[in-house]
Structure formats: C-alpha cells, structure tokens
Write an enzyme that holds these catalytic residues in place. Structure first.
Site, PDB file in Angstrom:
ATOM      1  N   ILE A  83       0.839  -1.198   0.000  1.00  0.00           N
ATOM      2  CA  ILE A  83       0.000   0.000   0.000  1.00  0.00           C
ATOM      3  C   ILE A  83       0.878   1.253   0.000  1.00  0.00           C
ATOM      4  O   ILE A  83       1.660   1.479   0.918  1.00  0.00           O
ATOM      5  CB  ILE A  83      -0.938   0.032   1.218  1.00  0.00           C
ATOM      6  CG1 ILE A  83      -1.737  -1.272   1.324  1.00  0.00           C
ATOM      7  CG2 ILE A  83      -1.874   1.235   1.117  1.00  0.00           C
ATOM      8  CD1 ILE A  83      -2.620  -1.559   0.141  1.00  0.00           C
ATOM      9  N   LYS A  84       0.721   2.059  -1.036  1.00  0.00           N
ATOM     10  CA  LYS A  84       1.505   3.283  -1.177  1.00  0.00           C
ATOM     11  C   LYS A  84       0.717   4.441  -0.572  1.00  0.00           C
ATOM     12  O   LYS A  84      -0.436   4.688  -0.943  1.00  0.00           O
ATOM     13  CB  LYS A  84       1.801   3.532  -2.659  1.00  0.00           C
ATOM     14  CG  LYS A  84       3.002   4.403  -2.937  1.00  0.00           C
ATOM     15  CD  LYS A  84       3.299   4.388  -4.438  1.00  0.00           C
ATOM     16  CE  LYS A  84       4.549   5.170  -4.773  1.00  0.00           C
ATOM     17  NZ  LYS A  84       4.781   5.191  -6.234  1.00  0.00           N
TER      18      LYS A  84
END
Length: 218
Positions: A83-84
């Site tokens: 998850i960025k």
C-alpha cells in the site's frame, strides 16, 4: 540491490520480467492515467506477472478513514500488494495501522531525512525519496539517500530505502553507491543501463574480425 519497474504498462513490465530484471513494481496515479486502465484491473494483472515481488498501489485519499478504506480494497487484490501512502500526518497514521495488520506499506513523496525518520518510526516497509524531483529544485537528491542510509544504520531501522523519481542512469548509480535497498526505475532508463558506446564499438570490432576468420561455431 533490487530493481523495481516504475510502470503500469503490462507490456513493458512483461518484457523486463522475461529478462529476470524485475524484483517488484511501483505505480502511482500518473502511471495509472498513462496506462488508460482501471486501477484495480491493471494492478491485479501486474501482480500475476510479478508473483514473488511487491507491487505498490497508491491510495488516492488523504484523510485517515478514507485512506484505510481504499487500502483495504487495494490489499484485497493480491498477497503481494504494497500500500503506497502519502507522507503526511494521516499517511503516517495509516502506515502504523496497516503495518499492525501485517500489510506492506510504501510511504511516498519523501524529500527530507526527517520525513524518512518518521516513516521508519511508523513501521513503513519502504520509504520513497524522490531523487530526480529534488534535483529539479537544485538539491542533490543522492545526498538525501546518504542521509537516510546513515540514520537507518544508526538505529537499525528495518524500513527499506526505495530510491524513486529516477530520471537518469546516473541516478541509479548514485542510489547503489548510497546503499539504497531498491531503485524503482522507468523501463527506458532500465534498458539504458545496458548500453555503453565502448561496448557497442568493441562488439562491432569483434564481429568484423570474426567474419575474417571464415569460421562458424554452429
């Protein structure tokens, strides 16, 4: 040092994957726009190509609750999703929460050693310093990589340094010299690493001499 491909183009990723040059993939909203694809569909397809490496998919939300909702959707795509998150207060808060859930996280848009320190404290899997974008502002991006490496070594942080915003082959070299764990590289730059004028000149000379021998190997 690991190489991630900075792209959401399936053909580009597949070509490099066939050469075993891909350890992971990073995407962002700009790359998704460029691909012309739905983020969930193209990200799932990328995950099937890079089975053993992380694929960073970025949330578009900026508020904590919304970030967590989007992160849950992205995490459901595949086990290798990372998850960025934006390097903001709410992004750091979400990073801490997602890390506690056992999810991989990538804090992006890092432009200072202080931000990188906070990312490590929040338990980020990756921190993404933007080397090229700092250079655009007259600041040596590789200096930031060295600063982060020193801080992380001082305190044995496990967060990996993911050099981003790679614009030139020299940026890749600087990332390697600084001790960055990963460089995320556009396909054109990754291919350019192979080339050198003296290699091409030397090969041409060898081929010309080989013809003169009149021999065949196979």
């Amino acid at each position: 040092m690991k190489f991630f491909v900075d792209s959401a183009n399936i053909e580009e990723i597949q070509e490099l994957q066939n050469l075993n040059l891909v350890d992971g993939v990073t995407t962002n909203p700009s790359l998704i726009l460029k691909s012309g694809r739905n983020i969930l569909e193209v990200t799932k397809e990328i995950c099937t190509l890079v089975v053993h490496g992380p694929v960073s998919a970025e949330v578009a939300a900026t508020e904590f609750e919304d970030i967590m909702k989007e992160a849950a959707v992205l995490a459901n795509i595949a086990d290798n999703i990372c998850i960025k998150l934006p390097l903001t207060f709410d992004g750091l808060k979400a990073c801490k929460a997602l890390t506690a859930q056992g999810l991989k996280t990538n804090l992006t848009l890092c432009f200072s050693a202080n931000q990188a320190l906070l990312a490590a404290k929040a338990g980020a899997t990756f921190i993404s310093p933007f080397v090229g974008r700092l250079d655009d502002y007259g600041i040596n991006g590789s200096d930031l990589l060295h600063e982060i490496r020193t801080i992380y070594n001082n305190y044995s942080f496990e967060t990996q340094i993911l050099a981003a915003s790679i614009r030139t082959i020299n940026h890749v070299k600087e990332a390697a010299l600084s001790g960055a764990d990963v460089a995320t590289i556009p396909p054109t730059i990754l291919k350019a690493l192979i080339k050198h004028p003296l290699t091409e000149k030397g090969l041409q000379s060898f081929l010309e001499d080989w013809k003169k021998t009149g021999q065949n190997i196979a």
